[in-house]
Design a protein around this motif. Sequence first.
Motif, PDB file in Angstrom:
ATOM      1  N   ASP A 280       0.859  -1.196   0.000  1.00 28.42           N
ATOM      2  CA  ASP A 280       0.000   0.000   0.000  1.00 28.42           C
ATOM      3  C   ASP A 280       0.897   1.250   0.000  1.00 28.42           C
ATOM      4  OD1 ASP A 280      -2.122   1.829   0.437  1.00 28.42           O
ATOM      5  OD2 ASP A 280      -3.231   0.389   1.642  1.00 28.42           O
ATOM      6  N   ILE A 281       0.290   2.427   0.054  1.00 23.06           N
ATOM      7  CA  ILE A 281       1.016   3.686  -0.215  1.00 23.06           C
ATOM      8  C   ILE A 281       2.367   3.881   0.477  1.00 23.06           C
ATOM      9  CG2 ILE A 281      -0.792   5.234  -1.012  1.00 23.06           C
ATOM     10  CD1 ILE A 281      -1.338   6.019   1.865  1.00 23.06           C
ATOM     11  N   ASP A 282       2.563   3.254   1.630  1.00 23.48           N
ATOM     12  CA  ASP A 282       3.785   3.572   2.388  1.00 23.48           C
ATOM     13  C   ASP A 282       5.074   3.000   1.791  1.00 23.48           C
ATOM     14  OD1 ASP A 282       2.603   4.965   4.869  1.00 23.48           O
ATOM     15  OD2 ASP A 282       1.350   3.213   4.564  1.00 23.48           O
ATOM     16  N   VAL A 316       1.528  -3.424  -6.289  1.00 21.51           N
ATOM     17  CA  VAL A 316       1.754  -2.132  -5.633  1.00 21.51           C
ATOM     18  C   VAL A 316       0.672  -1.124  -6.007  1.00 21.51           C
ATOM     19  CG1 VAL A 316       4.263  -2.474  -5.598  1.00 21.51           C
ATOM     20  CG2 VAL A 316       3.227  -1.153  -7.467  1.00 21.51           C
ATOM     21  N   MET A 317       0.512  -0.151  -5.120  1.00 27.74           N
ATOM     22  CA  MET A 317      -0.507   0.877  -5.322  1.00 27.74           C
ATOM     23  C   MET A 317       0.021   2.096  -6.065  1.00 27.74           C
ATOM     24  SD  MET A 317      -2.718   2.972  -2.601  1.00 27.74           S
ATOM     25  CE  MET A 317      -3.986   1.776  -2.594  1.00 27.74           C
ATOM     26  N   LEU A 318      -0.818   2.653  -6.923  1.00 30.24           N
ATOM     27  CA  LEU A 318      -0.539   3.942  -7.575  1.00 30.24           C
ATOM     28  C   LEU A 318      -1.814   4.775  -7.498  1.00 30.24           C
ATOM     29  CD1 LEU A 318       2.325   3.985  -8.796  1.00 30.24           C
ATOM     30  CD2 LEU A 318       1.355   1.790  -9.464  1.00 30.24           C
ATOM     31  N   ASP A 319      -1.680   6.008  -7.021  1.00 31.71           N
ATOM     32  CA  ASP A 319      -2.822   6.923  -6.927  1.00 31.71           C
ATOM     33  C   ASP A 319      -2.724   7.966  -8.037  1.00 31.71           C
ATOM     34  OD1 ASP A 319      -3.873   5.688  -4.694  1.00 31.71           O
ATOM     35  OD2 ASP A 319      -2.837   6.980  -3.272  1.00 31.71           O
ATOM     36  N   PRO A 320      -3.839   8.586  -8.409  1.00 29.16           N
ATOM     37  CA  PRO A 320      -3.775   9.540  -9.520  1.00 29.16           C
ATOM     38  C   PRO A 320      -3.055  10.852  -9.199  1.00 29.16           C
ATOM     39  CG  PRO A 320      -6.031   9.357  -8.698  1.00 29.16           C
ATOM     40  CD  PRO A 320      -5.222   8.317  -7.989  1.00 29.16           C
ATOM     41  N   ASP A 381       9.879  -3.871 -14.944  1.00 26.61           N
ATOM     42  CA  ASP A 381      11.262  -4.327 -15.097  1.00 26.61           C
ATOM     43  C   ASP A 381      11.811  -4.901 -13.801  1.00 26.61           C
ATOM     44  OD1 ASP A 381      11.258  -3.663 -17.725  1.00 26.61           O
ATOM     45  OD2 ASP A 381      12.492  -1.855 -17.540  1.00 26.61           O
ATOM     46  N   LEU A 382      11.375  -4.342 -12.686  1.00 24.26           N
ATOM     47  CA  LEU A 382      11.917  -4.903 -11.446  1.00 24.26           C
ATOM     48  C   LEU A 382      11.060  -6.039 -10.903  1.00 24.26           C
ATOM     49  CD1 LEU A 382      10.533  -3.770  -8.583  1.00 24.26           C
ATOM     50  CD2 LEU A 382      11.767  -1.725  -9.181  1.00 24.26           C
ATOM     51  N   GLY A 383      10.075  -6.440 -11.654  1.00 22.49           N
ATOM     52  CA  GLY A 383       9.374  -7.686 -11.321  1.00 22.49           C
ATOM     53  C   GLY A 383       8.021  -7.533 -10.660  1.00 22.49           C
ATOM     54  N   VAL A 384       7.555  -6.287 -10.472  1.00 23.47           N
ATOM     55  CA  VAL A 384       6.226  -6.110  -9.875  1.00 23.47           C
ATOM     56  C   VAL A 384       5.187  -6.711 -10.828  1.00 23.47           C
ATOM     57  CG1 VAL A 384       4.510  -4.421  -9.135  1.00 23.47           C
ATOM     58  CG2 VAL A 384       6.922  -4.087  -8.562  1.00 23.47           C
ATOM     59  N   ALA A 385       4.235  -7.471 -10.257  1.00 21.67           N
ATOM     60  CA  ALA A 385       3.340  -8.249 -11.119  1.00 21.67           C
ATOM     61  C   ALA A 385       1.982  -7.593 -11.349  1.00 21.67           C
ATOM     62  CB  ALA A 385       3.128  -9.634 -10.510  1.00 21.67           C
ATOM     63  N   GLY A 386       1.521  -6.782 -10.403  1.00 18.59           N
ATOM     64  CA  GLY A 386       0.174  -6.236 -10.556  1.00 18.59           C
ATOM     65  C   GLY A 386       0.085  -4.840  -9.969  1.00 18.59           C
ATOM     66  N   PHE A 387      -0.984  -4.122 -10.342  1.00 18.47           N
ATOM     67  CA  PHE A 387      -1.079  -2.701 -10.014  1.00 18.47           C
ATOM     68  C   PHE A 387      -2.469  -2.364  -9.494  1.00 18.47           C
ATOM     69  CE2 PHE A 387       2.097  -3.601 -13.128  1.00 18.47           C
ATOM     70  CZ  PHE A 387       3.218  -3.074 -12.497  1.00 18.47           C
ATOM     71  N   TRP A 388      -2.441  -1.582  -8.432  1.00 20.22           N
ATOM     72  CA  TRP A 388      -3.652  -1.244  -7.689  1.00 20.22           C
ATOM     73  C   TRP A 388      -3.844   0.259  -7.830  1.00 20.22           C
ATOM     74  CZ3 TRP A 388      -3.263  -1.603  -1.626  1.00 20.22           C
ATOM     75  CH2 TRP A 388      -4.508  -1.321  -1.046  1.00 20.22           C
ATOM     76  N   ASN A 389      -4.881   0.657  -8.571  1.00 17.04           N
ATOM     77  CA  ASN A 389      -5.155   2.084  -8.795  1.00 17.04           C
ATOM     78  C   ASN A 389      -6.296   2.505  -7.874  1.00 17.04           C
ATOM     79  OD1 ASN A 389      -4.497   2.397 -12.430  1.00 17.04           O
ATOM     80  ND2 ASN A 389      -3.143   2.142 -10.692  1.00 17.04           N
ATOM     81  N   ASP A 390      -5.946   3.380  -6.937  1.00 14.46           N
ATOM     82  CA  ASP A 390      -6.885   3.756  -5.877  1.00 14.46           C
ATOM     83  C   ASP A 390      -7.205   5.252  -5.985  1.00 14.46           C
ATOM     84  OD1 ASP A 390      -8.355   3.559  -3.524  1.00 14.46           O
ATOM     85  OD2 ASP A 390      -6.600   3.937  -2.256  1.00 14.46           O
TER      86      ASP A 390
END
Length: 751
Positions: A280-282, A316-320, A381-390
């Motif tokens: 999450d965001i931290d 990992v999370m990404l916010d707008p 590229d560093l292997g993160v598999a999925g993305f959480w847009n909140d």
Amino acid sequence: MPSRKNTTPLGPIRKFTITEEKATFRSRQGTLDVVFLKDDVVRLRAVKKGQNEPDRSFAVIPTGWDKPETRITVRGDSVILATSNLSVRISLKTGRIRILSADRTDLFRNAEIAWSGAGVGLIWKMPKDRHIYGTGERTGPLDKRGTRMAYWNTDRSGYPVEQDPLYQSIPFALCMDGPRAHGFFFDNTFRQDWEFSPLGKTKAKMTADDGALDLYVMASGTPSAVLERWTELTGRMSLPPLWALGYQQCKWSYYPESVVRDIADQFRQRSIPCDVIYLDIDYMDAYKDFTWHPERFPDPPKLVSDLRDQGFRTVVMLDPGVKVEEGYDVYETLKQAGFVVRNADGTPFIGPVWPGDCLFPDFTDAACREWWGKWYKGLLDLGVAGFWNDMNEPAVFDAPGHSLPLDAVFSGDGYPGDHRRFHNIYGMQMVRGTTEGLRALRPDQRHFVLTRAAYAGTQRYAAAWTGDNCSDWPSLRISIPMLLNFGLSGQAFCGPDIGGFAGTATPELFARWLQVGALYPFCRTHYAAAPQSGHPDINAVPTQEPWSYGDEWEEINRASLELRYKLLPYLYTVFEEITRTGMPVMRPLFLQYPDDPKTACIEDEFLIGSDLLCAPILDEGRYSRELYLPKGLWYDYWSGECLEGGRKITASAPIDVLPLFARAGSAIPTQDVVQHTGEAVNKPIVWQVWPDSGFKAIGTLYEDDGETLAYTRGDFKRTTLTLSGTKENPETSLQHEGGYTGRPQEIVIAA
Ligand code: GLC
């Protein structure tokens, strides 16, 4: 638009023209176009005189439908346009509309289009016994008769079970008249308000604050046929990576790195299956998108790769909101490109979210979506598999309406407009940018994106969760009708925060929630334990992992997740079905049994696919429950006892039991328990065959590599198992289709 009184109806038609394309009816007040898109789908689009409303949709995609043959009849003062399945009658005298299906079911009776100020609406008469489902992300009952609802994406953290609206807007309804289904979609991105009188009354109304009355009506007979049309019109989810069907563990937030590693180790040491760990965001540096916190996460590639070695994917999370900070490359490039949401005076809008003051990318601009999508390269590229847009309603702290100003300006891909028009699609366009970016970066890979806000059609880009629910029993209970209606609205890959986001789950609540959660399409535990979430002492927050409640509970929670992993071959097969048919994973009983009126309002039971029925425990201290079994024979999944359906039964449900039933006549592909999906690769498929009274059964298994798009090129395997013969002399046959090798298969006749 409170009543007919304060509104201006379309009114008498002064002129109509009919071309190959469409029929157009003009009154003093406005214009109505009627276009048949297919023999069972018609579009009605009305605009007010002088209104310049662009004819474009964010939801509807090209369908490839053939234009149907249409008959036009003028009878008395009415014009009737009809295909073999649908007819639309427009009264020239009043401008009122009647839409009938071929079996004479009144889909819309005495319907009147009317304007009030900038707003537009439709008022009509609805049969007294019609049930209404779908309507997107909604609390409240499964059947929406007798409810009012709004469409305006809303961030309401720790929402009560009466909250309306929520984060997503999908203005689609699936209607049932006895066994007959039809659907309608009011394609308008402005705020909408719908109101249906209770059963026994006839008033129905929907309004939008601005824009056109753009109504698609689908009349196809069975509910599954309507869903097929609806998901042709607005698209279906694509097949997710197999790992995304595994169990997912999340907290706001796991950090620093040592905590993440410890969580991963505990899952494996305790043999509790899990595929995904969330950050999450931290994990970010000062909540800046596409950065890592240098002290908390000093070596992200190593962490992600070590987790991967243990069989975990990282999401990992990404916010707008993009932090305003000189020298921060995401901010600098955004500022320079200028595709940001602007104030009415043209200056960039700046408002606070987690990072403090932020710019908001204008995702309604194709160039902006492309820019946004490219940033994912580093994470991939560093292997993160999925993305959480909140936070993509979008949420803005300390702002009126907790969002952007209503007069904020968007580019709208060549059709500029204000926030009133684009609010409900902001989240959708954000995940569109994310997913299109991922597809461009890894074209042969399947991607997993999770969104909080959405509009109709968002399933093309992302899965969804139901936001910040509460750790209480009512929130567990409403999760069932919420997910069922979500699935009926096209978003089939959905789930709530298991255990509840806000507050503290008791051991019993968590255990019961995980029991049913193991069958949610999207299966993720998430909870708030950050200082900003109102907890004064982060270290004092009770944890919400499957082992958080002591050994006895841990065993129960492990068993819940083991069931999910056993059933994964079946679940994956059901997911593949959606991509071809639009039938949701989690289904209300009426969807499979539309002929049985007793199924119409059942909202505390559900089917997974067509063959498993689940009747979870949703109350504290309850160890048995009544449930309805549809007609036919059913097997108690645990004891193998054969039960006559078409009646209510009482199932015993001690704390470690989820009442679960297999349909007689089905064959369910399962596997032995694995700790993550990657472990299953060479393990055999175990068919559980549940014979019907004539000792017959049939079932399907779908397999492929679980990660790439090779299946779209024929590299999949579909196996059909058929049982015949007798109990003493059973005969089974397996038929295969497709070029994929698949796993070895074993057959167990379960009863
Ligand atoms: C929002 C999300 C929640 C998340 C939190 C911090 O409240 O809905 O899931 O944990 O933000 O990012």
